[in-house]
Design a protein around this motif. Structure first.
Motif: not given
Length: 104
Positions: A66-95
């Motif tokens: 995901p684009d870390s410069d997007s508005f959605g990413w900025q909102v997510l990182t402001a409201l939460t902690s320990d934001v991370r992404t990963r790939r598992d095959g074709d599956r995208l995870w955001l935790t």
């Protein structure tokens, strides 16, 4: 509703619950941007004393994160902690983790 119900069980404040609901919505939007049409969206919640770890995933067409410069990413990182992404095959995870302001 699931998100709010789980947070209420952990005695999150109303503001904490609303922040968590917004964070889950933004995470879903970020994961779904490049999701495979007709695929599934998965959400899992790991509850612990005073915090919730949320994992959102979907099959994704694009191999990029995901684009870390997007508005959605900025909102997510402001409201939460320990934001991370990963790939598992074709599956995208955001935790991410949200902690209760009472437990802080």
């Amino acid at each position: 509703m699931t998100t709010a119900g789980l947070a209420a069980r952990l005695d999150f404040t109303l503001d904490d619950i609303e922040d968590l609901r917004m964070a889950v919505g933004e995470a879903c939007a970020l994961v779904l941007e490049d999701a495979t049409p007709g695929g599934d969206l998965h959400a899992s919640y790991d509850l612990s004393d005073g915090s919730i770890e949320v994992s959102i995933s979907a099959d994704a067409r694009d191999r990029s994160e995901p684009d870390s410069d997007s508005f959605g990413w900025q909102v997510l990182t402001a409201l939460t902690s320990d934001v991370r992404t990963r790939r598992d095959g074709d599956r995208l995870w955001l935790t991410f983790t949200v902690r209760s302001s009472i437990a802080a």
